[in-house]
Motif scaffolding. Structure first.
Motif, PDB file in Angstrom:
ATOM      1  N   HIS A 111       0.998 -23.218 -16.652  1.00 44.60           N
ATOM      2  CA  HIS A 111      -0.434 -23.469 -16.516  1.00 44.60           C
ATOM      3  C   HIS A 111      -0.753 -23.730 -15.050  1.00 44.60           C
ATOM      4  O   HIS A 111       0.136 -24.005 -14.240  1.00 44.60           O
ATOM      5  CB  HIS A 111      -0.868 -24.657 -17.395  1.00 44.60           C
ATOM      6  CG  HIS A 111      -0.143 -25.919 -17.092  1.00 44.60           C
ATOM      7  ND1 HIS A 111       0.992 -26.313 -17.774  1.00 44.60           N
ATOM      8  CD2 HIS A 111      -0.374 -26.903 -16.183  1.00 44.60           C
ATOM      9  CE1 HIS A 111       1.420 -27.470 -17.301  1.00 44.60           C
ATOM     10  NE2 HIS A 111       0.624 -27.843 -16.333  1.00 44.60           N
TER      11      HIS A 111
ATOM     12  N   GLY B  94      10.112 -19.445 -22.851  1.00 46.20           N
ATOM     13  CA  GLY B  94       9.087 -18.896 -23.734  1.00 46.20           C
ATOM     14  C   GLY B  94       9.518 -17.638 -24.456  1.00 46.20           C
ATOM     15  O   GLY B  94       8.691 -16.808 -24.849  1.00 46.20           O
ATOM     16  N   THR B  95      10.815 -17.455 -24.663  1.00 42.15           N
ATOM     17  CA  THR B  95      11.325 -16.248 -25.319  1.00 42.15           C
ATOM     18  C   THR B  95      11.583 -16.462 -26.807  1.00 42.15           C
ATOM     19  O   THR B  95      12.185 -15.615 -27.456  1.00 42.15           O
ATOM     20  CB  THR B  95      12.627 -15.787 -24.645  1.00 42.15           C
ATOM     21  OG1 THR B  95      13.541 -16.881 -24.592  1.00 42.15           O
ATOM     22  CG2 THR B  95      12.366 -15.307 -23.230  1.00 42.15           C
TER      23      THR B  95
ATOM     24  N   VAL C  10       5.734 -17.027 -30.825  1.00 39.53           N
ATOM     25  CA  VAL C  10       5.757 -15.683 -30.247  1.00 39.53           C
ATOM     26  C   VAL C  10       6.121 -15.799 -28.772  1.00 39.53           C
ATOM     27  O   VAL C  10       6.000 -16.875 -28.170  1.00 39.53           O
ATOM     28  CB  VAL C  10       4.396 -14.973 -30.404  1.00 39.53           C
ATOM     29  CG1 VAL C  10       4.092 -14.709 -31.865  1.00 39.53           C
ATOM     30  CG2 VAL C  10       3.279 -15.785 -29.763  1.00 39.53           C
ATOM     31  N   VAL C  11       6.570 -14.708 -28.186  1.00 36.10           N
ATOM     32  CA  VAL C  11       6.925 -14.699 -26.764  1.00 36.10           C
ATOM     33  C   VAL C  11       5.663 -14.938 -25.937  1.00 36.10           C
ATOM     34  O   VAL C  11       4.661 -14.231 -26.097  1.00 36.10           O
ATOM     35  CB  VAL C  11       7.563 -13.355 -26.378  1.00 36.10           C
ATOM     36  CG1 VAL C  11       7.844 -13.317 -24.886  1.00 36.10           C
ATOM     37  CG2 VAL C  11       8.853 -13.143 -27.157  1.00 36.10           C
ATOM     38  N   ARG C  12       5.714 -15.958 -25.101  1.00 33.71           N
ATOM     39  CA  ARG C  12       4.540 -16.263 -24.277  1.00 33.71           C
ATOM     40  C   ARG C  12       4.959 -17.047 -23.039  1.00 33.71           C
ATOM     41  O   ARG C  12       6.080 -17.574 -22.962  1.00 33.71           O
ATOM     42  CB  ARG C  12       3.509 -17.059 -25.067  1.00 33.71           C
ATOM     43  CG  ARG C  12       3.923 -18.492 -25.400  1.00 33.71           C
ATOM     44  CD  ARG C  12       2.877 -19.157 -26.281  1.00 33.71           C
ATOM     45  NE  ARG C  12       3.178 -20.553 -26.552  1.00 33.71           N
ATOM     46  CZ  ARG C  12       2.725 -21.570 -25.816  1.00 33.71           C
ATOM     47  NH1 ARG C  12       2.004 -21.342 -24.736  1.00 33.71           N
ATOM     48  NH2 ARG C  12       3.018 -22.814 -26.153  1.00 33.71           N
ATOM     49  N   ASP C  13       4.049 -17.117 -22.105  1.00 30.99           N
ATOM     50  CA  ASP C  13       4.269 -17.856 -20.866  1.00 30.99           C
ATOM     51  C   ASP C  13       3.683 -19.255 -21.029  1.00 30.99           C
ATOM     52  O   ASP C  13       2.508 -19.417 -21.341  1.00 30.99           O
ATOM     53  CB  ASP C  13       3.598 -17.121 -19.708  1.00 30.99           C
ATOM     54  CG  ASP C  13       3.903 -17.763 -18.366  1.00 30.99           C
ATOM     55  OD1 ASP C  13       4.757 -18.663 -18.328  1.00 30.99           O
ATOM     56  OD2 ASP C  13       3.284 -17.353 -17.363  1.00 30.99           O
ATOM     57  N   HIS C  14       4.508 -20.282 -20.810  1.00 30.51           N
ATOM     58  CA  HIS C  14       4.046 -21.662 -20.972  1.00 30.51           C
ATOM     59  C   HIS C  14       3.411 -22.221 -19.698  1.00 30.51           C
ATOM     60  O   HIS C  14       2.906 -23.348 -19.716  1.00 30.51           O
ATOM     61  CB  HIS C  14       5.217 -22.565 -21.368  1.00 30.51           C
ATOM     62  CG  HIS C  14       5.739 -22.301 -22.737  1.00 30.51           C
ATOM     63  ND1 HIS C  14       5.303 -22.972 -23.853  1.00 30.51           N
ATOM     64  CD2 HIS C  14       6.663 -21.409 -23.190  1.00 30.51           C
ATOM     65  CE1 HIS C  14       5.924 -22.524 -24.926  1.00 30.51           C
ATOM     66  NE2 HIS C  14       6.766 -21.582 -24.550  1.00 30.51           N
TER      67      HIS C  14
ATOM     68  N   LYS D  15      10.996 -16.422 -30.691  1.00 25.63           N
ATOM     69  CA  LYS D  15      10.265 -15.421 -31.461  1.00 25.63           C
ATOM     70  C   LYS D  15      10.782 -15.398 -32.887  1.00 25.63           C
ATOM     71  O   LYS D  15      11.981 -15.466 -33.129  1.00 25.63           O
ATOM     72  CB  LYS D  15      10.458 -14.036 -30.814  1.00 25.63           C
ATOM     73  CG  LYS D  15       9.816 -12.874 -31.540  1.00 25.63           C
ATOM     74  CD  LYS D  15       8.325 -12.832 -31.306  1.00 25.63           C
ATOM     75  CE  LYS D  15       7.716 -11.551 -31.847  1.00 25.63           C
ATOM     76  NZ  LYS D  15       7.720 -11.493 -33.317  1.00 25.63           N
TER      77      LYS D  15
END
Length: 206
Positions: free
Chosen positions: A98, A46-47, A92-96, A49
Motif C-alpha cells: 500500500h 501474496g502468492t 487469490v494472488v494479489r499485491d499486499h 491461491k
C-alpha cells in the motif's frame, strides 16, 4: 546531542556531535508502526491461491433430478459445499503493498533513530573494518562492546572482511547506509553506527 565514539576493541575514541533533528526527537510510536507495517506489507509475497469453482476439474452435468428427491436442487459437482469442489471466497494472488507518503517514511526513520538514542541503544564506532575475515576475532570484539543482538550500519561501501566475518555471528546484521530501514532497526537491540554512517545520514536528511 553529543555521543561517545568507541573503537571495535571497546576503547574510547572521542565524541561526535549529532543532529537533534535526527537523533533528538520525541519518538512517536504511531509513525514507526506505520512504516513497519508498510515495509512488511510490501515484502509479503501474496502468492497464496486456492482453486475456485471455475478452476476445479469436474462435471457440470445435473446429477440429481429437479424435483422429487427430497434434497436441494443441485446442478454442479464443483460447488463449494461438495468434497473436491471449489473454495468459496478463497485467497487469490494479489499485491499486499500500500502507499505511504515519502515524508512519513522519512519521519519514521528519524523517530526510530531518536527512540534508539533515547534508550541508549546506539553505539558509535570509529569504523567497521577487519584486518582479516575471521569470525572468532570479530565476535571477541563485539563481546568487548557488549553486543549480542545488533544491526551494524557502515558507510556507502562495506568492508569485505568485516561483512564476511560478521555474517556467521547469530543476531548480527551488517548493512550499508543506503540500506538502513525502520524494521531492521526495531528488530535489533542495539544499533551500531560508524562515523561515516552518521555523516551520510545527516547529509541525507539535511
Amino acid at each position: 546531542m553529543e555521543l561517545q565514539v568507541k573503537t571495535l576493541e571497546g576503547g574510547a575514541a572521542g565524541s561526535i556531535t549529532v543532529s537533534d533533528e535526527i537523533f533528538g526527537l520525541e519518538p512517536r510510536t504511531d509513525l514507526i508502526h506505520r512504516v513497519v507495517r508498510w515495509q512488511l506489507a510490501k515484502r509479503q509475497a501474496g502468492t497464496h491461491k486456492t482453486l475456485q469453482r471455475s478452476e476445479v476439474s469436474g462435471t457440470t452435468k445435473k446429477f440429481v433430478r429437479q424435483k422429487g428427491s427430497g434434497g436441494a436442487r443441485h446442478g454442479n459437482r464443483k460447488a463449494p459445499q461438495f468434497r473436491g469442489g471449489g473454495k468459496a471466497f478463497g485467497p487469490v494472488v494479489r499485491d499486499h503493498a500500500h502507499e505511504l507518503p515519502k515524508k512519513v517514511r522519512v519521519l519514521g526513520l528519524k523517530h526510530v533513530l531518536s527512540a534508539k538514542a533515547k534508550t541508549d541503544s546506539i553505539v558509535i564506532v570509529e569504523d567497521a573494518k577487519a584486518a582479516e575475515a575471521k569470525t572468532k576475532a570479530l565476535k571477541a570484539q563485539f563481546e568487548k562492546l557488549g553486543l549480542k543482538n545488533a544491526l551494524v550500519i557502515d558507510g556507502a561501501e562495506l568492508d569485505m572482511n568485516f561483512s564476511l566475518a560478521a555474517r556467521n555471528i547469530p543476531h548480527v546484521d551488517v548493512l550499508p547506509v543506503q540500506g538502513i530501514n525502520v524494521y531492521d532497526i526495531m528488530r535489533a537491540n542495539t544499533l551500531v553506527l560508524t562515523k561515516s554512517a552518521v555523516s551520510a545520514l545527516e547529509e541525507r536528511f539535511k
